[in-house]
Design an enzyme around this catalytic site. Sequence first.
Site: not given
Length: 400
Positions: A176, A236, A204
């Site tokens: 991250s 995200k 991610h």
Amino acid sequence: MFDLETDLRARKEAGLYRSRKTLETPQGPEVTVDGKRYLAFCSNDYLGLASHPEVSNSIASATQDYGTGGGASHLVVGHSRAHHQLEEELAEFTGRERVLLFSNGYMANLGVISALLGKEDAVFQDRLNHASLLDAGLLSGARFQRYLHNDVDNLEKRLARTQARRKLIVTDGVFSMDGDLAPMTELVATAEKHNAWLMVDDAHGFGCLGKQGGGVAEHFGLSQRQLPVLVGTLGKAFGTAGAFVAGSEALIETLIQFARTYIYTTSMPPAVAEASRTSLRLLQQENWRREKLTILIQQFRKGCEQLGLELMDSHSPIQPVMVGSAEAAVAMSEQLASMGILVTPIRPPTVPKGTSRLRITFSASHEEHHVQQLLDALDKSTHLLCEKSSRKQSFQEEVS
Ligand SMILES: *Cc1c(COP(=O)(O)O)cnc(C)c1O
């Protein structure tokens, strides 16, 4: 007495004090923060779905159908058809037998690791894993080891020495704060050799990696047997909120029975699940979002090279610029802000001491002229900060 003020002052003096900014617009390339307009490079809305009209419309219309709150936990009466359909669609998307939704990634990680492991077990984590994974390892009561970042030999040595009942290897898929990838193929082989299970937190990677946006599992072509515990988040690239765990029927049933952060909490609002279904469809269909990201990332990396800026080994939308000291990272971020560019400095304890950085992130909603504006501002701010050569040198001193 709790002398909170002294601790707060010490944190300020160390250059580690954090404060919040107030966002007044939706996520996007241009935002208003505390009354000022900025060009922003710091959100995790990688595909630009957090303010996509179709996603927003589906949350609005699902609120008409389901009301607002989840109302109860999943095991009581909070598990709606919207949640259930999202789970089924995510299972198909990930090629896993089943999926279980959690309220967020932090709780998914705490719930999974503590449901799978106890005192007789051992957990092996990359030392740069996300805080929620590290906390989960501690909470589980299992013997807890951190191996050197992406260092499979170091992991092997540790696995060879353990007598534990169950062995779980845990890694971020895309790291991250660094943006680099875990060496999945090697980790799968190591797990097999030592009869360990492998868990990936791909917060991610989902949406960004893989032709369909299936993250590291798709990118490396990893089956459920090779990668038995796959965690993704919805806050995200999906642009909504929540998280999920994908795996075997037995894994999901185990979590329903034993994951305390699943059992003892209210389900996410059903309309959020419905919006996530829309995001999932867009994320799979609209390949151009990933293609555009690739172009922006290449443009940025080439520009940084020309400026002599130190980048990391990342081809993901996370493109940190290494600065070194916390003070310098904060100063550089402030200078960029004065030029209308919003980039967050990342400092200890989020990253190791001496590796403070600007965590620059890109979104499919950025345009090439935005990236050029960022590069121009970076060029000016590094000149203001100090000479490039001495800046690089001081970074090396701090990490050595
Ligand atoms: C953001 C993040 C989480 C936490 O997910 P939330 O849904 O925001 O709680 C977990 N793991 C990683 C690697 C993350 O980046």
